[in-house]
Design an enzyme around this catalytic site. Structure first.
Site, PDB file in Angstrom:
ATOM      1  N   ASP A 178       0.811  -1.213   0.000  1.00 44.60           N
ATOM      2  CA  ASP A 178       0.000   0.000   0.000  1.00 44.60           C
ATOM      3  C   ASP A 178       0.853   1.276   0.000  1.00 44.60           C
ATOM      4  OD1 ASP A 178      -2.375   1.516   0.268  1.00 44.60           O
ATOM      5  OD2 ASP A 178      -2.189   1.540   2.454  1.00 44.60           O
ATOM      6  N   GLU A 439       3.758  -7.739   7.512  1.00 39.62           N
ATOM      7  CA  GLU A 439       2.468  -8.344   7.163  1.00 39.62           C
ATOM      8  C   GLU A 439       2.531  -9.447   6.115  1.00 39.62           C
ATOM      9  OE1 GLU A 439      -0.237  -5.189   6.139  1.00 39.62           O
ATOM     10  OE2 GLU A 439      -0.521  -4.630   8.231  1.00 39.62           O
ATOM     11  N   TYR A 496      -6.433  -3.299  13.060  1.00 43.23           N
ATOM     12  CA  TYR A 496      -7.335  -2.257  12.564  1.00 43.23           C
ATOM     13  C   TYR A 496      -8.766  -2.439  13.045  1.00 43.23           C
ATOM     14  CZ  TYR A 496      -3.527  -0.289   9.932  1.00 43.23           C
ATOM     15  OH  TYR A 496      -2.351   0.339   9.597  1.00 43.23           O
ATOM     16  N   GLU A 531       1.067  -0.968  14.086  1.00 44.22           N
ATOM     17  CA  GLU A 531       0.183  -0.162  13.226  1.00 44.22           C
ATOM     18  C   GLU A 531      -1.211  -0.225  13.808  1.00 44.22           C
ATOM     19  OE1 GLU A 531      -0.181  -1.100   9.056  1.00 44.22           O
ATOM     20  OE2 GLU A 531       1.983  -1.134   8.755  1.00 44.22           O
TER      21      GLU A 531
HETATM   22  C1  E8X Z   1      -3.301   0.387   5.575  1.00 46.07           C
HETATM   23  C2  E8X Z   1      -2.008  -0.290   6.035  1.00 46.07           C
HETATM   24  C3  E8X Z   1      -0.929  -0.081   5.006  1.00 46.07           C
HETATM   25  O1  E8X Z   1      -0.834   1.218   4.550  1.00 46.07           O
HETATM   26  C4  E8X Z   1       0.412  -0.581   5.538  1.00 46.07           C
HETATM   27  O2  E8X Z   1       1.404  -0.441   4.569  1.00 46.07           O
HETATM   28  C5  E8X Z   1       0.340  -2.016   5.951  1.00 46.07           C
HETATM   29  C6  E8X Z   1      -2.067  -1.821   6.191  1.00 46.07           C
HETATM   30  C7  E8X Z   1      -3.242  -2.403   6.782  1.00 46.07           C
HETATM   31  C8  E8X Z   1      -3.484  -3.838   6.478  1.00 46.07           C
HETATM   32  N1  E8X Z   1      -0.790  -2.228   6.827  1.00 46.07           N
HETATM   33  O3  E8X Z   1      -4.079  -0.214   4.859  1.00 46.07           O
HETATM   34  O4  E8X Z   1      -3.531   1.548   5.891  1.00 46.07           O
HETATM   35  C9  E8X Z   1      -4.920  -4.113   6.660  1.00 46.07           C
HETATM   36  C10 E8X Z   1      -5.301  -5.443   7.129  1.00 46.07           C
HETATM   37  C11 E8X Z   1      -6.783  -5.370   7.447  1.00 46.07           C
HETATM   38  C12 E8X Z   1      -7.361  -6.468   8.142  1.00 46.07           C
END
Ligand code: E8X
Length: 625
Positions: A178, A439, A496, A531
Site C-alpha cells: 500500500d 504483514e 485495525y 500499526e
Molecule cells: C493500511 C495499512 C498499510 O498502509 C500498511 O502499509 C500495511 C495496512 C493495513 C493492512 N498495513 O491499509 O492503511 C490491513 C489489514 C486489514 C485487516
C-alpha cells in the site's frame, strides 16, 4: 561505509540534473548505453522520476528507464582509489561507463558500489549510464502480483468485459503493498576516494560494565599496505613471511576514541580488540541525552571516523530494555514520501520530521516498509530517536514460501537483503531492533511460514554483531493459528479493529482488542502495536465523530490507547501513519493513504494534539513499572 570527506578522503557528488528517458521498448534495439542519449528530458537526482513531469506515463510507467550523466574527476585525484557509490536505485539497476558494462544491482533500498580506479582516468570526461527497472513481481521485494489485482484492488473478476479489458490494457505493476511504487535514482550518487590501502569496514559493539563503556571493534582493510593478504595476524603460531606481513599490517591500524568535546578518552592498536571508556556517558533516547563518541581509525594513509553510542538493548521477560531500563515505544510507522521528489532523499524533510516527533512526544519509529536513506539514521543517532529497521519484505504470500522456479527462491534473495541491511546499519545506536518484514501471510500455511521466517530470524541474530532483538510485523490475522509471530523477540502487531473491521464502532473495537490481548498475555513476551489507525481527511469534522473525520481519528486513539494502559506486557504504540502518503490510485484511496496523524505537508490533524498530550506525559523508561 558511508562516504566521508576528511584529510585522506574526498567525495565528488554526482547529484544534480541528469539526462533521462523512459524506455518504451526502444532501448533494447538501440542500445542506449552505447552512445549519448539524443532524445531526453532533464530530471533531478536524487528523486523519484514519477512526479517530475506532467505526464501520466511517468507516473504509471512499468519497466525500465535510462539515466545518463557526463563527469570528470579532478586530476588531483590521480593516485587515489576511486569508488562509485549509489545509495539506492529503485528497484534494479544496470550501470555502464562509456558504454562498457560496470555492474548491476537488484533491490531498491540499499547501497551498492564499485571500484572504478582503473576505469575513470582523472581529468577525462566519462559517460555514466544507468538503466533502472521499476518492475515488481514475485521475485522482488516489495512483492508485486503477477496476475490479478493490486493491494486491496477490486477488479470485478468474472465480468467478461472486465476480464478481456484486463488482458488488453497496458502493462502495469500490481503492488502487493500500500505505497506508491516510486522509482529511479532516489538517493545520492557519489565518487569517493581512498588511499590505495584503505579501511574497508569498521564494526563497533558497545557494552556497559559498571560505570565504564566497553567497545569491541573489528576493522577490515583492503588494498593492503604491506603487500600481503590483509588478514588478521595469528600471533600464537610460528610466524611465516606472509604472517609477519599481516602482523605489520595489523599494527598499522590505530584507533582513538573521542568524546563529544573532542577529547581523546581511549586508544588502541590493531584490527580488533576491546576498548574501555572509563565513566562513559550513555546514548539515551530524547529527552535523555543521545551522547555520541567518535572512533577515529587510521590505517597507513587512510582515516575514517565513525560515530557511535554506548547503549545496550535486550529483551527480558515482557520488557524491552535499553541500558537495562524498560523502554516504552511511542511513535509511528513512516514513509519516505513527499511532494515532487517522491521517495528522493530529503534531509530538510527528515529534519522537519524529527522536529515533529520531538514536538508530539514520540521517541521512535519503524522504517516501514524498507530501509531508509542513511542520512536519516545518522540524524536519529544525534537526535535520540529510536528506530525499528525494516527490510523491504512486504506483500509476501503463502505461495512465496515455495521456490518460484528452478532458479529463484524468494528466501535466498530476502536473506541477502537482510544481511546487507544489517551490514549497512549495524553501528547505529538509534537502531534497536530488526524487522524481518511487514504483514506476510502467517496463518494460511502456518508451518511453511514458520520455516521461512524462523530461518531469517536466526540469520538476523547471527549476522548482527550487536545481536539486537528481531521481530516480524504481523498482519491482523488468526493469531491462534499463526505460530511465527509469537516466537519473535518482541511481538509486533498491526491491528485495525474499528477501521477495516468493526468499522466505526469503537466500543466493539476495544472489546476485540481486549480479547486479543488476553491471548497475548499468556505468551510472556513484550507486545507492541506496530500499526493501528484510521483514514482521516483534514478539515472534515463532525460532532459525533464518524469515520474519516478528525474527531474519529482522535477518539480512536484516545479509546484504544486507554486499553493498552491496562496491560503491563504492552510495551509500545506506533500509530499508522506518521503522515499521509502516496499510493496507487484505487477505490479505497483518495489522494493516497490518509491515515497520517500529520498531513502530507506536515500539519497536525486533531489526533496529533491528543497524542501529544498523552505522549509528553509518558516517560521513555519505567512507564509500566
Ligand atoms: C493500511 C495499512 C498499510 O498502509 C500498511 O502499509 C500495511 C495496512 C493495513 C493492512 N498495513 O491499509 O492503511 C490491513 C489489514 C486489514 C485487516
Amino acid at each position: 561505509m558511508y562516504p566521508q570527506e576528511n584529510k585522506s578522503r574526498a567525495v565528488l557528488s554526482l547529484d544534480g540534473i541528469w539526462k533521462f528517458r523512459l524506455n518504451k521498448g526502444e532501448a533494447e534495439k538501440e542500445q542506449w548505453e552505447k552512445h549519448s542519449l539524443t532524445e531526453y528530458e532533464n530530471l533531478y537526482v536524487p528523486a523519484s522520476y514519477n512526479d517530475q513531469r506532467e505526464d501520466a506515463e511517468f507516473r504509471l510507467h512499468c519497466g525500465t528507464a535510462y539515466y545518463e550523466k557526463e563527469f570528470a574527476v579532478p586530476t588531483f585525484f590521480a593516485g587515489q582509489r576511486l569508488v562509485l557509490r549509489f545509495d539506492a536505485v529503485t528497484h534494479d539497476a544496470m550501470v555502464w561507463l562509456d558504454g562498457e558494462f560496470l555492474c548491476n544491482h537488484k533491490g531498491g533500498f540499499l547501497p551498492f558500489e564499485v571500484d572504478v580506479t582503473d576505469k575513470v582516468e582523472p581529468g577525462k570526461t566519462v559517460r555514466l549510464t544507468v538503466c533502472v527497472d521499476n518492475t515488481i513481481n514475485r521475485r522482488s521485494l516489495p512483492v508485486g502480483s503477477e496476475s490479478g489485482s493490486a493491494f486491496m484492488g477490486s477488479d470485478n473478476a468474472g465480468v467478461p468485459a472486465v476480464e478481456q479489458a484486463k488482458l488488453w490494457r497496458r502493462p502495469m505493476n500490481l503492488p502487493n503493498f500500500d505505497f506508491f511504487n516510486y522509482a529511479g535514482i532516489q538517493r545520492h550518487v557519489r565518487i569517493y576516494t581512498t588511499p590505495a590501502a584503505y579501511i574497508e569496514n569498521i564494526i563497533l559493539v558497545p557494552d556497559i560494565q559498571g560505570k565504564d563503556g566497553l567497545v569491541s571493534y573489528t576493522i577490515t582493510t583492503g588494498g593492503n599496505e604491506t603487500g600481503t593478504t590483509a588478514e588478521i595476524a595469528n600471533t600464537d603460531t610460528e610466524t611465516t613471511d606472509e604472517e609477519s606481513g599481516a602482523s605489520a599490517d595489523n599494527n598499522l591500524v590505530q584507533v582513538r576514541i573521542l568524546d563529544g568535546e573532542g577529547n581523546v578518552v581511549a586508544t588502541a592498536c590493531g584490527k580488533e580488540g576491546t576498548i574501555r571508556i572509563p565513566h562513559a556517558k550513555l546514548w539515551e533516547p530524547y529527552p535523555g541525552t543521545p551522547y555520541l563518541y567518535k572512533a577515529e581509525v587510521t590505517y597507513g594513509a587512510d582515516l575514517y571516523t565513525e560515530e557511535f553510542g554506548i547503549r545496550t538493548v535486550a529483551v527480558k521477560g515482557t520488557q524491552v530494555l535499553i541500558n537495562n531500563k524498560p523502554f516504552y515505544f511511542k511513535g509511528f510507522g513512516k514513509h519516505e514520501d513527499f511532494y515532487i521528489r517522491g521517495r528522493g532523499t530529503d534531509d530538510c524533510l527528515n529534519v522537519k520530521d524529527i522536529g515533529l516527533l520531538h514536538w508530539i512526544g514520540a521517541n521512535s519509529f519503524r522504517t516501514s516498509h524498507y530501509p531508509y536513506a542513511e542520512e536519516m539514521y545518522r540524524l536519529c543517532d544525534k537526535e535520540g530517536i529510536v528506530i525499528i529497521d525494516e527490510t523491504p519484505a512486504v506483500g509476501i504470500g503463502a505461495v512465496d514460501y515455495e521456490p518460484y522456479d528452478d532458479t529463484f527462491t524468494l528466501k535466498d534473495y530476502h536473506t541477502q537483503v537482510l544481511k546487507d541491511m544489517i551490514a549497512r546499519d549495524c553501528n547505529h545506536p538509534c537502531v534497536i531492533m530488526w524487522s524481518l518484514g511487514n504483514e506476510p501471510s502467517t496463518d494460511e500455511k502456518p508451518e511453511a511460514a514458520y520455516a521461512y521466517w524462523h530461518e531469517l530470524y536466526n540469520i538476523a541474530h547471527d549476522t548482527d554483531p550487536q545481536n539486537r532483538p528481531v521481530t516480524l510485523v504481523c498482519c491482523q490475522n488468526n493469531y491462534e493459528r499463526d505460530i511465527v509471530t509469537r516466537t519473535m523477540d518482541v511481538v509486533c502487531i498491526n491491528r485495525y479493529y474499528g477501521w477495516y473491521n468493526l468499522s466505526g464502532d469503537l466500543d466493539a473495537a476495544c472489546y476485540a482488542w481486549n480479547l486479543e490481548l488476553d491471548f497475548w498475555e499468556q505468551q510472556n513476551k513484550p507486545v507492541m502495536v506496530s500499526e493501528y489507525g484510521a483514514d482521516t481527511i483534514e478539515g472534515l469534522h463532525g460532532t459525533v465523530g464518524e469515520m474519516f473525520t478528525e474527531e474519529f481519528q482522535a477518539e480512536y486513539y484516545r479509546r484504544i490507547n486507554a486499553e493498552f494502559d491496562k496491560r503491563s506486557f504492552f510495551v509500545g504504540e506506533h500509530c499508522w501513519a506518521f503522515a499521509d502518503f502516496g499510493t496507487l490510485q484505487g477505490i479505497i484511496r483518495a489522494d493516497g493513504n490518509r491515515k497520517g496523524v500529520f498531513t502530507k505537508n506536515r500539519r497536525p490533524k486533531l489526533a496529533a494534539h491528543i497524542l501529544r498530550e498523552r505522549w509528553t506525559a509518558i516517560p521513555n523508561f519505567g512507564y509500566k513499572e
